[in-house]
Structures are given as C-alpha cells and as structure tokens.
Design a protein around this motif. Sequence first.
Motif, PDB file in Angstrom:
ATOM      1  N   ASP A 205       0.838  -1.206   0.000  1.00  0.00           N
ATOM      2  CA  ASP A 205       0.000   0.000   0.000  1.00  0.00           C
ATOM      3  C   ASP A 205       0.870   1.253   0.000  1.00  0.00           C
ATOM      4  O   ASP A 205       0.565   2.238  -0.687  1.00  0.00           O
ATOM      5  CB  ASP A 205      -0.919   0.012   1.218  1.00  0.00           C
ATOM      6  CG  ASP A 205      -2.067  -0.990   1.095  1.00  0.00           C
ATOM      7  OD1 ASP A 205      -2.298  -1.480  -0.028  1.00  0.00           O
ATOM      8  OD2 ASP A 205      -2.713  -1.293   2.113  1.00  0.00           O
ATOM      9  N   ARG A 208       2.479   1.647  -3.460  1.00  0.00           N
ATOM     10  CA  ARG A 208       1.501   2.078  -4.453  1.00  0.00           C
ATOM     11  C   ARG A 208       1.218   3.570  -4.323  1.00  0.00           C
ATOM     12  O   ARG A 208       1.221   4.297  -5.322  1.00  0.00           O
ATOM     13  CB  ARG A 208       0.208   1.278  -4.249  1.00  0.00           C
ATOM     14  CG  ARG A 208      -0.863   1.560  -5.291  1.00  0.00           C
ATOM     15  CD  ARG A 208      -2.119   0.775  -4.960  1.00  0.00           C
ATOM     16  NE  ARG A 208      -3.051   0.756  -6.064  1.00  0.00           N
ATOM     17  CZ  ARG A 208      -4.246   0.197  -6.012  1.00  0.00           C
ATOM     18  NH1 ARG A 208      -4.628  -0.411  -4.900  1.00  0.00           N
ATOM     19  NH2 ARG A 208      -5.053   0.216  -7.052  1.00  0.00           N
ATOM     20  N   GLU A 212       2.388   6.333  -7.235  1.00  0.00           N
ATOM     21  CA  GLU A 212       1.359   7.073  -7.957  1.00  0.00           C
ATOM     22  C   GLU A 212       1.524   8.573  -7.751  1.00  0.00           C
ATOM     23  O   GLU A 212       1.356   9.360  -8.689  1.00  0.00           O
ATOM     24  CB  GLU A 212      -0.028   6.611  -7.499  1.00  0.00           C
ATOM     25  CG  GLU A 212      -0.380   5.202  -7.929  1.00  0.00           C
ATOM     26  CD  GLU A 212      -1.625   5.153  -8.803  1.00  0.00           C
ATOM     27  OE1 GLU A 212      -2.261   6.208  -9.007  1.00  0.00           O
ATOM     28  OE2 GLU A 212      -1.944   4.061  -9.308  1.00  0.00           O
ATOM     29  N   SER A 264      -6.576   5.723  -2.627  1.00  0.00           N
ATOM     30  CA  SER A 264      -6.246   4.444  -3.262  1.00  0.00           C
ATOM     31  C   SER A 264      -7.357   3.955  -4.193  1.00  0.00           C
ATOM     32  O   SER A 264      -7.095   3.260  -5.176  1.00  0.00           O
ATOM     33  CB  SER A 264      -5.963   3.390  -2.185  1.00  0.00           C
ATOM     34  OG  SER A 264      -7.088   3.234  -1.337  1.00  0.00           O
ATOM     35  N   SER A 265      -8.609   4.337  -3.894  1.00  0.00           N
ATOM     36  CA  SER A 265      -9.718   3.874  -4.729  1.00  0.00           C
ATOM     37  C   SER A 265      -9.684   4.496  -6.122  1.00  0.00           C
ATOM     38  O   SER A 265     -10.291   3.967  -7.058  1.00  0.00           O
ATOM     39  CB  SER A 265     -11.057   4.190  -4.054  1.00  0.00           C
ATOM     40  OG  SER A 265     -11.185   5.586  -3.818  1.00  0.00           O
ATOM     41  N   THR A 266      -8.990   5.639  -6.273  1.00  0.00           N
ATOM     42  CA  THR A 266      -8.893   6.295  -7.579  1.00  0.00           C
ATOM     43  C   THR A 266      -7.538   6.054  -8.234  1.00  0.00           C
ATOM     44  O   THR A 266      -7.176   6.751  -9.173  1.00  0.00           O
ATOM     45  CB  THR A 266      -9.131   7.812  -7.444  1.00  0.00           C
ATOM     46  OG1 THR A 266      -8.120   8.368  -6.582  1.00  0.00           O
ATOM     47  CG2 THR A 266     -10.500   8.091  -6.853  1.00  0.00           C
ATOM     48  N   ALA A 267      -6.786   5.089  -7.735  1.00  0.00           N
ATOM     49  CA  ALA A 267      -5.465   4.802  -8.301  1.00  0.00           C
ATOM     50  C   ALA A 267      -5.597   4.424  -9.767  1.00  0.00           C
ATOM     51  O   ALA A 267      -6.539   3.720 -10.165  1.00  0.00           O
ATOM     52  CB  ALA A 267      -4.790   3.684  -7.516  1.00  0.00           C
ATOM     53  N   GLN A 268      -4.651   4.890 -10.570  1.00  0.00           N
ATOM     54  CA  GLN A 268      -4.714   4.665 -12.013  1.00  0.00           C
ATOM     55  C   GLN A 268      -4.166   3.293 -12.404  1.00  0.00           C
ATOM     56  O   GLN A 268      -4.626   2.687 -13.359  1.00  0.00           O
ATOM     57  CB  GLN A 268      -3.922   5.764 -12.737  1.00  0.00           C
ATOM     58  CG  GLN A 268      -4.496   7.155 -12.523  1.00  0.00           C
ATOM     59  CD  GLN A 268      -5.911   7.288 -13.044  1.00  0.00           C
ATOM     60  OE1 GLN A 268      -6.207   6.845 -14.146  1.00  0.00           O
ATOM     61  NE2 GLN A 268      -6.788   7.879 -12.258  1.00  0.00           N
ATOM     62  N   VAL A 269      -3.159   2.821 -11.688  1.00  0.00           N
ATOM     63  CA  VAL A 269      -2.529   1.548 -12.028  1.00  0.00           C
ATOM     64  C   VAL A 269      -3.299   0.412 -11.359  1.00  0.00           C
ATOM     65  O   VAL A 269      -3.476   0.409 -10.138  1.00  0.00           O
ATOM     66  CB  VAL A 269      -1.051   1.514 -11.592  1.00  0.00           C
ATOM     67  CG1 VAL A 269      -0.423   0.168 -11.935  1.00  0.00           C
ATOM     68  CG2 VAL A 269      -0.285   2.646 -12.265  1.00  0.00           C
ATOM     69  N   ARG A 270      -3.767  -0.527 -12.146  1.00  0.00           N
ATOM     70  CA  ARG A 270      -4.538  -1.662 -11.635  1.00  0.00           C
ATOM     71  C   ARG A 270      -3.821  -2.965 -11.986  1.00  0.00           C
ATOM     72  O   ARG A 270      -3.289  -3.102 -13.090  1.00  0.00           O
ATOM     73  CB  ARG A 270      -5.936  -1.684 -12.246  1.00  0.00           C
ATOM     74  CG  ARG A 270      -6.762  -0.439 -11.944  1.00  0.00           C
ATOM     75  CD  ARG A 270      -7.190  -0.404 -10.500  1.00  0.00           C
ATOM     76  NE  ARG A 270      -7.980   0.783 -10.195  1.00  0.00           N
ATOM     77  CZ  ARG A 270      -8.468   1.064  -8.992  1.00  0.00           C
ATOM     78  NH1 ARG A 270      -8.255   0.219  -7.998  1.00  0.00           N
ATOM     79  NH2 ARG A 270      -9.163   2.147  -8.788  1.00  0.00           N
ATOM     80  N   SER A 271      -3.800  -3.905 -11.055  1.00  0.00           N
ATOM     81  CA  SER A 271      -3.187  -5.220 -11.300  1.00  0.00           C
ATOM     82  C   SER A 271      -4.308  -6.219 -11.544  1.00  0.00           C
ATOM     83  O   SER A 271      -4.846  -6.816 -10.610  1.00  0.00           O
ATOM     84  CB  SER A 271      -2.333  -5.645 -10.098  1.00  0.00           C
ATOM     85  OG  SER A 271      -3.083  -5.557  -8.903  1.00  0.00           O
ATOM     86  N   ASN A 272      -4.679  -6.365 -12.798  1.00  0.00           N
ATOM     87  CA  ASN A 272      -5.773  -7.264 -13.168  1.00  0.00           C
ATOM     88  C   ASN A 272      -5.227  -8.658 -13.469  1.00  0.00           C
ATOM     89  O   ASN A 272      -4.299  -8.818 -14.260  1.00  0.00           O
ATOM     90  CB  ASN A 272      -6.497  -6.709 -14.400  1.00  0.00           C
ATOM     91  CG  ASN A 272      -7.153  -5.367 -14.115  1.00  0.00           C
ATOM     92  OD1 ASN A 272      -7.730  -5.172 -13.051  1.00  0.00           O
ATOM     93  ND2 ASN A 272      -7.071  -4.452 -15.074  1.00  0.00           N
TER      94      ASN A 272
END
Length: 349
Positions: A205, A208, A212, A264-272
């Motif tokens: 966390d 991240r 960002e 954190s909920s609006t973070a641009q980088v996502r680990s899908n």
Amino acid sequence: MHRTYSMRQSRAPTASQLENPPPPSSSTKHGRLFGRGEIGHAFRKGTAGAFGPDLAKKLSQLVKMEKNVMRSMELVGRERMEVAQQLSIWGEACDEDVSDVTDKLGVLIYEIGELEDQFVDRYDQYRVTIKSIRNIEASVQPSRDRKQKITDQIAQLKYKEPNSPRIVVLEQELVRAEAESLVAEAQLSNITREKLKAAFNYQFDAIREHCEKVAIIAGYGKHLLELIDDNPVTPGETRNAYDGYEASKAIIQDCEDALTNWVSSTAQVRSNLSTRARNLSQRRKANSIKNEGVDLSGQDQPIKNDRDSWVPAGQHGEYGQDEEEEDEEEEEERPQQSNGKRFSKAARA
C-alpha cells in the motif's frame, strides 16, 4: 523575481491521510550511535542474528537489513530536498523563463523528497509487523528447547540406567512438554500467516501510494517544461518576453490539488489477473476451505493490526537483551530536519 523558495510548512490532511491515518514517525529517524554512513549499515548487517534464539535468527537478520534499507531511503529523501533547493538557487541567475520554471521544478522535486520521508514512516509499519513475528518465534524457542532437553535426558538414562525410575517421570514430563510445544507451534503458525499478510499489505500500500504520487508530480513537471521557449535564436536576436508566471503557478496549484485528493480507490494503475490466474487462485482457495483441518485459532488471543497489540521483545525473556542492544545504537538524537517547503505559497506567489 517570482521566487517560491518554499513549499508547505503546514498542510491540511490529504484525502489519503483521512482515509488511512499516517503512522508514527519511523524508529529509524532517531539519533544513531554510528552516524548515517556505511559503518552503521555494516555493523547491523554483520551482527544481525548473532544473538537470541536460533529460531528467530533468520528473521532477526531480515529486520536489521530492512532498517538499513529504510535509512538509505531516508538519506535519499533528505538529499533530494537539498537538490531541489540548489536547482532553485542556480535558476535564479538565468533568464526569466528558465528562472521561473526551475524554481517551480525545485518545488516539485522537494515534494518528492517529502513523499519519500512519508514513505519511510509507512514502510516502518511493515518492518515492525515483521518484527512482531520474530518476537513470537523467540517465545516459541524455549518450549522446543525444553522438549529436546527432556528427550536427550531420557535417551541418556535408557543407555546408562535402563531400569531407572526417573525414566517414567521424564516421559510424563515429555508428554506435557510436547502438549505445550504443540500449542505454541500452532500459535506461531497462525500468527505468522496473519502478520505476514498484514506486513506486506502495509508495504505494498505504501509503495503504491508513493509511486502514484511521484507519477503525478512527474506529469505536472513535464507541463512546466512546456513553458520554456527552446526555439533557437540567432546572435543579437531577442526572445519574446516571458509571460508564464501565472501558468506556472496554476500548474503547481493543480499538482497540489491532485496530490491532496488522491486516494487508493482512484489509483490509475490496476493489477488485473488473467483468467487463468484468477481460476487457479479461486481453485486454490476452494481447496484450502475443503481440506481445512482442525481450527486452532481459537487458542490464540485476537491480534489487531496495530502496534498496541504487539508484544514487546523485552517480554520474551533473554531475547529482550538483543532488543536493548538494538535500541542502544540510537541513543543519540540527530538534529531536527529543516522545515519543509510550502506548496500553497508557490501557488500564491
């Protein structure tokens, strides 16, 4: 001159801090016996794991190595702030556009240094949580030692005095010791998993959020560079007058707003996860529930993810001596850091 040699000296809590309150200041920021150089790093790494129970030595070495990592990051943050100030000083003697932009770039780079300082505090949450696992390991070691000692005594008596009545007594003690060890091992297993997940959640966390926010600053820094007229001029030709002061202040203000409102909920980088990875993960979770054994977690005290619930190493008998030696390294206080820069002032200059 439109100098903005400072950033935020006092700041309202950001949206991220309201969502996830900042932790206490890192324990590595206190004064240190061996200074800030490589001597302290080498000493900690060389002595890590040299003291305390065997079970806790490997994790003790990891904890000491992480302290070296944190102090290196702390040094990088301080030096980045100094670089930002020097950039602003150098640009003051340049043309108006270069002077204004380098000054605002110094503001952004100084902010990165402050973010690194905050990152160290959050990274320390990970380190202290890992440290609590080490303390639990240290508390389990005596039960292992007692069981092994009784086992050795029984084997020695059976070899020397096979008919000794003490063998029966020792075998009864061994049964009790094995029961105690079984409970301790189960607690260690449960707490290790709980704390390991909590520790690396803290670390990831923190990474991240830090990355960002640094990416946000880098983006606005590139916008600032667009204000510099880099068209070549011939000797004797005069450049157009610089009129970007308001624009540069607006860019700084937009950057501050973006950092303040980041959560954190609006973070641009996502680990899908891929479909295959998701299916395997869900199958693994389903199998673990299906094959679940006897739940021993009820034997443990509930563990909260905060520092107040962690048992100090000093309460684990002899292992507290190692903790005291570690704290003795940091008895001397270091000078207070200089005041931070003021972001909002840059927007109002």
